[in-house]
Scaffold this motif. Structure first.
Motif, PDB file in Angstrom:
ATOM      1  N   GLU A 151       0.823  -1.210   0.000  1.00  0.00           N
ATOM      2  CA  GLU A 151       0.000   0.000   0.000  1.00  0.00           C
ATOM      3  C   GLU A 151       0.855   1.258   0.000  1.00  0.00           C
ATOM      4  N   LEU A 199       2.090   1.723  -3.533  1.00  0.00           N
ATOM      5  CA  LEU A 199       0.992   2.090  -4.431  1.00  0.00           C
ATOM      6  C   LEU A 199       0.559   3.547  -4.301  1.00  0.00           C
ATOM      7  N   LEU A 200       0.732   4.120  -3.123  1.00  0.00           N
ATOM      8  CA  LEU A 200       0.101   5.400  -2.815  1.00  0.00           C
ATOM      9  C   LEU A 200       0.385   6.513  -3.839  1.00  0.00           C
ATOM     10  N   GLN A 207      -1.553   5.873  -7.054  1.00  0.00           N
ATOM     11  CA  GLN A 207      -2.989   6.074  -6.880  1.00  0.00           C
ATOM     12  C   GLN A 207      -3.328   7.561  -6.881  1.00  0.00           C
ATOM     13  N   GLY A 252      -3.221   8.743 -10.374  1.00  0.00           N
ATOM     14  CA  GLY A 252      -4.210   8.148 -11.270  1.00  0.00           C
ATOM     15  C   GLY A 252      -3.591   7.638 -12.550  1.00  0.00           C
ATOM     16  N   SER A 292      -5.003   1.601 -14.153  1.00  0.00           N
ATOM     17  CA  SER A 292      -6.088   0.914 -13.463  1.00  0.00           C
ATOM     18  C   SER A 292      -5.557   0.303 -12.169  1.00  0.00           C
ATOM     19  N   ALA A 293      -6.477  -0.098 -11.296  1.00  0.00           N
ATOM     20  CA  ALA A 293      -6.087  -0.697 -10.022  1.00  0.00           C
ATOM     21  C   ALA A 293      -5.229  -1.943 -10.244  1.00  0.00           C
ATOM     22  N   LEU A 309      -1.689  -0.900 -11.567  1.00  0.00           N
ATOM     23  CA  LEU A 309      -0.864  -0.309 -10.514  1.00  0.00           C
ATOM     24  C   LEU A 309      -0.394  -1.364  -9.525  1.00  0.00           C
ATOM     25  N   ARG A 310      -1.280  -2.278  -9.166  1.00  0.00           N
ATOM     26  CA  ARG A 310      -0.886  -3.326  -8.234  1.00  0.00           C
ATOM     27  C   ARG A 310       0.208  -4.201  -8.841  1.00  0.00           C
TER      28      ARG A 310
END
Length: 224
Positions: free
Chosen positions: A103, A106-107, A110, A113, A116-117, A120-121
């Motif tokens: 996390e 990822l921050l 995120q 933007g 996509s989720a 990014l993961r």
């Protein structure tokens, strides 16, 4: 020039006293270049790094990135540069304690933007795998060693594929083995993606690798 500091001064008022931290700094870093800033504690190295990276506005003078006066931009534009063009690696990691390693990495993506989720993961996990921490992705910072936390911090700094990495004593709190591993990660990024590196350090092994070494003494910058 890619990054320039022109006559940069930084002053702090303490009561009736003015404390001069940076005294007319001139510095230039080319695209894809490795530059190292050395100097004793309290000489203003971190202050200079923060000014170059858009984190702390100078009292006077200019910081230019790709020809633009960084602090002449609107705050929203500076924030966008900090998020997308710049990466930061700090001595004390600055991981968010309530977030897992994954996390934390990822921050910034995120916030930008930048995919996509799922994308990014996958990118974050690739970075953690690259630094040997894929199996530590679900762990909180308190469950990681200092070297592991710094590798998470580097992964976080790289998630948006920055063009410049600003590193403030990145090996300062690590043992020699962890410090060497962290340094190799930074240099690998520098070599493979031509990322510019600006490193503040006391580590002599770093200075030996740089063609451009600056020494900061009493707020004045000298080329070593």
């Amino acid at each position: 020039m890619f990054i320039e500091a022109n006559a940069v001064r930084k002053e702090y008022r303490i009561g009736a006293r003015t404390l001069d931290i940076l005294r007319g700094i001139n510095l230039s870093v080319g695209e894809g270049e490795l530059a190292v800033i050395v100097g004793p504690s309290g000489s203003g190295k971190s202050t200079l790094l923060h000014a170059l990276g858009g984190l702390d506005k100078p009292s006077s003078g200019e910081v230019r990135f790709e020809g633009k006066n960084l602090y002449g931009l609107r705050e929203k534009e500076i924030a966008r540069l900090r998020n997308r063009a710049f990466g930061f690696v700090f001595q004390f990691y600055h991981l968010i304690p309530e977030l897992t390693a994954l996390e934390n990495v990822l921050l910034p993506a995120q916030m930008a933007g930048s995919g996509s989720a799922v994308e990014l993961r996958n990118r974050a996990m690739e970075l953690l795998e690259r630094v040997g921490l894929a199996d530590r992705a679900p762990h909180l910072p308190s469950e990681l060693s200092g070297g592991e936390q710094q590798r998470v911090a580097i992964s976080r700094a790289l998630i948006n594929r920055p063009r410049v990495l600003f590193c403030d004593e990145p090996t300062g709190n690590l043992d020699s083995a962890s410090g060497a591993a962290v340094l190799e990660l930074l240099l690998e990024e520098h070599r493979q993606r031509k990322t510019a590196l600006v490193i503040v350090t006391h580590d002599a092994s770093v200075t030996r690798l740089a063609k451009k070494v600056y020494s900061l003494q009493d707020g004045a910058l000298h080329t070593s």
